[in-house]
Design a protein around this motif. Structure first.
Motif, mmCIF file in Angstrom:
data_model
loop_
_atom_site.group_PDB
_atom_site.id
_atom_site.type_symbol
_atom_site.label_atom_id
_atom_site.label_comp_id
_atom_site.label_asym_id
_atom_site.label_seq_id
_atom_site.Cartn_x
_atom_site.Cartn_y
_atom_site.Cartn_z
ATOM 1 N N ALA A 69 6.552 -18.169 -17.410
ATOM 2 C CA ALA A 69 6.928 -19.148 -15.947
ATOM 3 C C ALA A 69 8.375 -19.341 -15.960
ATOM 4 C CB ALA A 69 5.926 -19.975 -15.579
ATOM 5 N N ARG A 70 8.908 -20.043 -17.126
ATOM 6 C CA ARG A 70 10.088 -20.518 -17.032
ATOM 7 C C ARG A 70 11.176 -19.254 -17.296
ATOM 8 N NH1 ARG A 70 11.108 -25.639 -20.380
ATOM 9 N NH2 ARG A 70 10.228 -24.387 -22.040
ATOM 10 N N SER A 71 10.789 -18.234 -17.974
ATOM 11 C CA SER A 71 11.671 -16.899 -17.876
ATOM 12 C C SER A 71 11.634 -16.360 -16.478
ATOM 13 C CB SER A 71 11.225 -16.213 -18.862
ATOM 14 O OG SER A 71 11.355 -16.470 -20.037
ATOM 15 N N CYS A 72 10.763 -16.429 -15.573
ATOM 16 C CA CYS A 72 10.761 -15.776 -14.191
ATOM 17 C C CYS A 72 11.728 -16.547 -13.329
ATOM 18 C CB CYS A 72 9.389 -15.666 -13.830
ATOM 19 S SG CYS A 72 8.334 -14.502 -14.469
ATOM 20 N N PHE A 73 11.501 -18.013 -13.656
ATOM 21 C CA PHE A 73 12.587 -18.917 -12.879
ATOM 22 C C PHE A 73 13.912 -18.577 -12.917
ATOM 23 C CE2 PHE A 73 14.881 -22.658 -12.382
ATOM 24 C CZ PHE A 73 14.727 -23.186 -10.721
ATOM 25 N N GLU A 74 14.341 -18.409 -14.348
ATOM 26 C CA GLU A 74 15.499 -18.163 -14.733
ATOM 27 C C GLU A 74 16.216 -16.898 -14.241
ATOM 28 O OE1 GLU A 74 15.373 -18.578 -18.789
ATOM 29 O OE2 GLU A 74 15.453 -20.649 -19.168
ATOM 30 N N THR A 75 15.449 -15.936 -13.923
ATOM 31 C CA THR A 75 15.834 -14.655 -13.364
ATOM 32 C C THR A 75 15.656 -14.718 -11.844
ATOM 33 O OG1 THR A 75 13.716 -13.795 -13.841
ATOM 34 C CG2 THR A 75 15.428 -13.356 -15.520
ATOM 35 N N LYS A 76 15.220 -15.847 -11.263
ATOM 36 C CA LYS A 76 15.159 -16.015 -9.699
ATOM 37 C C LYS A 76 14.023 -15.421 -9.065
ATOM 38 C CE LYS A 76 20.246 -16.845 -9.330
ATOM 39 N NZ LYS A 76 20.128 -18.103 -9.550
ATOM 40 N N ALA A 77 13.013 -15.267 -9.985
ATOM 41 C CA ALA A 77 11.675 -14.334 -9.662
ATOM 42 C C ALA A 77 10.698 -15.738 -9.495
ATOM 43 C CB ALA A 77 11.230 -13.521 -10.550
ATOM 44 N N TYR A 78 11.137 -16.299 -8.315
ATOM 45 C CA TYR A 78 10.321 -17.487 -7.801
ATOM 46 C C TYR A 78 8.842 -17.317 -7.757
ATOM 47 C CZ TYR A 78 15.039 -19.087 -7.702
ATOM 48 O OH TYR A 78 16.475 -19.332 -7.754
ATOM 49 N N THR A 79 8.448 -16.227 -7.032
ATOM 50 C CA THR A 79 6.964 -15.841 -6.731
ATOM 51 C C THR A 79 6.373 -15.662 -8.099
ATOM 52 O OG1 THR A 79 7.470 -14.890 -4.467
ATOM 53 C CG2 THR A 79 5.222 -14.258 -5.724
ATOM 54 N N ALA A 80 7.076 -14.862 -8.816
ATOM 55 C CA ALA A 80 6.360 -14.649 -10.292
ATOM 56 C C ALA A 80 6.093 -16.018 -10.910
ATOM 57 C CB ALA A 80 7.060 -13.657 -10.987
ATOM 58 N N LEU A 107 -0.020 -23.476 -4.222
ATOM 59 C CA LEU A 107 1.172 -22.624 -4.294
ATOM 60 C C LEU A 107 1.183 -21.339 -5.056
ATOM 61 C CD1 LEU A 107 4.383 -22.840 -3.731
ATOM 62 C CD2 LEU A 107 4.863 -23.914 -5.855
ATOM 63 N N GLY A 108 0.315 -21.552 -6.095
ATOM 64 C CA GLY A 108 -0.091 -20.189 -6.960
ATOM 65 C C GLY A 108 -0.729 -19.215 -6.018
ATOM 66 N N ASN A 109 -1.679 -19.549 -5.425
ATOM 67 C CA ASN A 109 -2.143 -18.838 -4.666
ATOM 68 C C ASN A 109 -1.378 -18.080 -3.510
ATOM 69 O OD1 ASN A 109 -4.712 -19.518 -5.593
ATOM 70 N ND2 ASN A 109 -5.284 -20.686 -4.009
ATOM 71 N N GLN A 110 -0.361 -18.871 -2.958
ATOM 72 C CA GLN A 110 0.662 -18.278 -1.819
ATOM 73 C C GLN A 110 1.529 -17.238 -2.751
ATOM 74 O OE1 GLN A 110 3.305 -21.318 -0.212
ATOM 75 N NE2 GLN A 110 4.796 -19.584 0.348
ATOM 76 N N GLY A 111 1.771 -17.724 -3.985
ATOM 77 C CA GLY A 111 2.495 -16.375 -4.568
ATOM 78 C C GLY A 111 1.760 -15.135 -4.873
ATOM 79 N N ALA A 112 0.347 -15.378 -5.198
ATOM 80 C CA ALA A 112 -0.587 -14.110 -5.625
ATOM 81 C C ALA A 112 -0.821 -13.413 -4.730
ATOM 82 C CB ALA A 112 -1.647 -14.792 -6.329
ATOM 83 N N HIS A 113 -0.882 -13.843 -3.368
ATOM 84 C CA HIS A 113 -1.341 -13.072 -2.049
ATOM 85 C C HIS A 113 -0.171 -12.838 -1.180
ATOM 86 C CE1 HIS A 113 -5.413 -13.475 -3.655
ATOM 87 N NE2 HIS A 113 -5.102 -15.012 -3.845
ATOM 88 N N PHE A 114 0.035 -11.836 -0.500
ATOM 89 C CA PHE A 114 0.776 -11.532 0.146
ATOM 90 C C PHE A 114 0.718 -12.408 1.649
ATOM 91 C CE2 PHE A 114 2.840 -9.496 4.107
ATOM 92 C CZ PHE A 114 4.097 -9.176 3.695
ATOM 93 N N THR A 115 1.559 -13.029 2.007
ATOM 94 C CA THR A 115 1.712 -14.013 3.156
ATOM 95 C C THR A 115 2.876 -14.057 4.117
ATOM 96 O OG1 THR A 115 2.739 -16.029 1.912
ATOM 97 C CG2 THR A 115 0.399 -15.803 1.957
ATOM 98 N N GLY A 116 3.946 -13.145 3.738
ATOM 99 C CA GLY A 116 5.018 -13.385 4.178
ATOM 100 C C GLY A 116 5.982 -14.375 3.919
#
Length: 218
Positions: free
Chosen positions: A106-117, A167-176
């Motif tokens: 999760a932290r690695s995703c953040f460092e690469t600016k992949a905030y949804t991931a 918040l995780g649900n928002q990331g896991a499903h397409f909400t726009g």
């Protein structure tokens, strides 16, 4: 007579990565390296360490990486270089390795600016915490309620966990709706606090109580 091309100093090697200082993908110039040999040459599991001094071409700040190499066969984990300067926060060894891996991803995703991931991995970490504590309910909302009822987390942490789940649900499903950097960063902070409460602070408090009881203190 040697030509000027023969005597020209070769350029320093470069690496492309996210700078730990400015947080941007950038070219890191290698300014030097050193190898620390294994403590016991007869122990095949004793690692060598390769230290590399880097300098960001954008912000000009230096950093130091260390890479562990196990011989004769290296595992994938040992081949990943890690920054030792500036130092990154490490989770306690009391936290199960499987959960540390989820959170580190999760932290690695953040460092690469992949905030949804990032928030999706935070949700996976929450699921892992519930499973590790014997709560098999596949519904994460119910599992978190059960953790509070069992006294594994207090009301404040349970409230945080509820919003992390949403918040995780928002990331896991397409909400726009994009996940902001601020929300992803807060998700990491609250998840780390949850891990610390369950696996570090509660353990330490139990040891504190046991020590006091052994001494006959109230």
């Amino acid at each position: 007579m040697a030509s000027s091309a023969d005597t020209q100093t070769p350029p320093n090697p470069e690496r492309v990565m996210v700078c730990p200082h400015c947080g941007l993908p950038s070219i890191q110039v290698v300014r030097g390296s050193a190898t620390v040999l294994r403590d016991d040459p007869n122990d095949a599991d004793s690692p060598d360490y390769e230290y590399t001094l880097l300098q960001c071409r954008d912000c000009r700040e230096p950093s130091l990486q260390v890479e562990e190499a196990l011989y004769p066969f290296a595992s994938p984990e040992s081949e990943v270089a890690k920054f030792v300067y500036p130092a990154s926060h490490q989770l306690s060894d009391h936290i199960p390795a499987s959960l540390r891996r989820e959170f580190d991803e999760a932290r690695s995703c953040f460092e690469t600016k992949a905030y949804t991931a990032t928030v999706v991995m935070v949700r996976r970490t929450l699921e892992g915490i519930c499973r590790d504590n014997g709560i098999e309910d596949r519904n994460l909302a119910s599992a978190l309620v059960k953790m509070e009822q069992d006294g594994l987390i207090d009301r404040t942490i349970a409230h945080w966990a509820k919003h992390l789940r949403l918040l995780g649900n928002q990331g896991a499903h397409f909400t726009g709706r994009p996940i902001s950097r601020e929300d992803a960063n807060d998700a990491l902070t609250f998840t780390e606090a949850l891990l610390d409460q369950i696996y570090v602070l509660m353990r330490r408090f139990d040891e504190f109580k046991q020590r006091r009881e052994t001494k006959g203190s109230p």
